[in-house]
Design an enzyme around this catalytic site. Structure first.
Site, PDB file in Angstrom:
ATOM      1  N   GLU A 138       4.441  43.546 -29.409  1.00 23.67           N
ATOM      2  CA  GLU A 138       3.076  43.778 -28.914  1.00 23.67           C
ATOM      3  C   GLU A 138       3.001  43.392 -27.443  1.00 23.67           C
ATOM      4  OE1 GLU A 138      -1.308  41.939 -29.138  1.00 23.67           O
ATOM      5  OE2 GLU A 138      -0.337  42.051 -31.097  1.00 23.67           O
ATOM      6  N   HIS A 160      -4.125  47.192 -32.986  1.00 24.77           N
ATOM      7  CA  HIS A 160      -4.396  46.202 -31.944  1.00 24.77           C
ATOM      8  C   HIS A 160      -5.902  46.159 -31.691  1.00 24.77           C
ATOM      9  CE1 HIS A 160      -4.645  44.524 -27.861  1.00 24.77           C
ATOM     10  NE2 HIS A 160      -3.503  43.931 -28.144  1.00 24.77           N
ATOM     11  N   ASP A 164       2.634  39.153 -26.685  1.00 20.19           N
ATOM     12  CA  ASP A 164       1.370  39.614 -26.108  1.00 20.19           C
ATOM     13  C   ASP A 164       1.409  39.507 -24.576  1.00 20.19           C
ATOM     14  OD1 ASP A 164      -1.093  40.787 -26.066  1.00 20.19           O
ATOM     15  OD2 ASP A 164      -2.163  39.168 -27.076  1.00 20.19           O
TER      16      ASP A 164
END
Length: 367
Positions: free
Chosen positions: A41, A203, A326
């Site tokens: 991600e 997401h 992230d």
């Protein structure tokens, strides 16, 4: 040589060429040291989508955050080397296409974004073919058929590993129509996803103005990652469950970041309370917990708590949890500190499963 024979040979050659191109697009040449982590991600953007208004990591400026979003092969790669990240899957920073209400603009922008990302990570002539990056497709979800076609194109022609959607698709002239993918009209999309056998990453996104104003005007500090993201996206994930998407598509693979947007932390109550809805016509055939055994994976993106990982390990199993960072909203260095702490919590086999082995299997990096 008779014309018919020539035509037959030409047809065979054309078919073989197509198969070769298809296989080549799905052949993943990735940088595998045998020990480094895989991160799923990780955000990237382009200037035409505008600057991110998200708060940067502590110690960084907004300008640095936005520079990191645009970069792939400079500071991003340097941080990967410094923190032993072998491979990173890039995706368009939220809300990306889900923030475009006009269907035509959304579809054309998605194609542009996907082509640009493919060029930046896999063009040998530009020095970009490092084997360090993969991609999840950006998709316009206004129309399920168009979304399915673009997903198929990116997987079969560009070698993408799946897709990432930033929660619901906003639509309407006032941006006040919200499209959720747990409705029957999206079954044609999920059919294509399962045929391609690729995951779709869910997401979060900032809510459209009407919702954001109603819910967060009195406490604007709750907007974003601290509270809003988990509340809204967990509703979407639970909608997939309760509206029977996983029952209709039992091989569907969904990934949810931020340790499952808090759902695994409350599965006992969720299962008990939602079971009461069956008498009211809820189509879900199983319970939410069971889908975390067969259809849903989670990642640690933005959540670097060994204690929480241990709890989720007991609730859904370590095989359903993968490492992610992230970046650039979180730093790779903080992620590496987290992994170092886990050396005292997990066995070597468990740590390898968490940091790389589960992702390799789910993304089929080794075929």
């Amino acid at each position: 040589m008779p014309p018919l024979q020539v035509a037959f040979i030409a047809a065979v050659f054309s078919t073989l060429l197509f198969i070769n191109q298809h296989v080549e697009a799905r052949t993943i040449h990735w940088h595998d040291t045998g020990n480094g982590s895989i991160a799923l991600e990780e955000a990237w953007s382009v200037p035409e989508l505008g600057v991110s208004l998200a708060a940067p990591p502590l110690g960084q400026t907004s300008a640095e955050l936005n520079a990191n979003l645009l970069d792939i092969h400079n500071q991003r790669l340097a941080h990967m080397d410094a923190t032993q990240v072998d491979f990173m899957v890039l995706s368009c920073a939220s809300p990306c296409i889900q923030g475009i209400s006009d269907p035509s603009t959304a579809e054309s922008t998605a194609v542009h974004i996907n082509n640009e990302l493919a060029a930046q990570i896999s063009d040998p002539s530009a020095g970009n073919s490092t084997g360090r990056f993969g991609a999840f497709a950006a998709l316009s979800m206004h129309n399920a058929t168009a979304a399915a076609a673009e997903l198929r194109r990116t997987v079969e022609e560009l070698g993408f590993l799946g897709a990432l959607v930033n929660d619901y698709q906003q639509s309407g002239t006032n941006n006040d129509t919200l499209l959720f993918y747990d409705q029957p009209e999206y079954d044609i999309f999920w059919t294509t996803v399962t045929e391609l056998d690729v995951p779709v990453y869910f997401h979060p996104r900032i809510n459209v103005a009407p919702i954001s104003t109603l819910l967060y005007t009195q406490a604007p500090w709750l907007r974003g990652a601290g509270q809003e993201f988990a509340v809204t996206l967990s509703n979407h994930i639970l909608g997939l469950c309760t509206n029977g998407v996983f029952d209709r598509f039992p091989s569907l693979k969904i990934i949810v970041g931020h340790m499952g947007e808090r759902i695994p932390s409350d599965l006992d109550r969720i299962d008990k309370e939602i079971a009461r809805q069956k008498v009211l016509g809820m189509p879900m055939l199983r319970n939410v917990s069971s889908y975390f055994e067969t259809n849903i994976w989670t990642t640690s993106s933005g959540s670097f708590s060994p204690a929480l990982l241990e709890y989720h390990k007991e609730e859904i199993g370590l095989e359903r949890i993968m490492y992610s960072i992230d970046y650039p909203f979180e730093t790779m260095e903080d992620g590496k500190v987290f992994l170092d702490e886990l050396e005292d919590e997990l066995t070597e086999e468990e740590l390898r499963k968490f940091t790389r082995e589960t992702a390799i299997a789910l993304l089929k990096l080794n075929g």
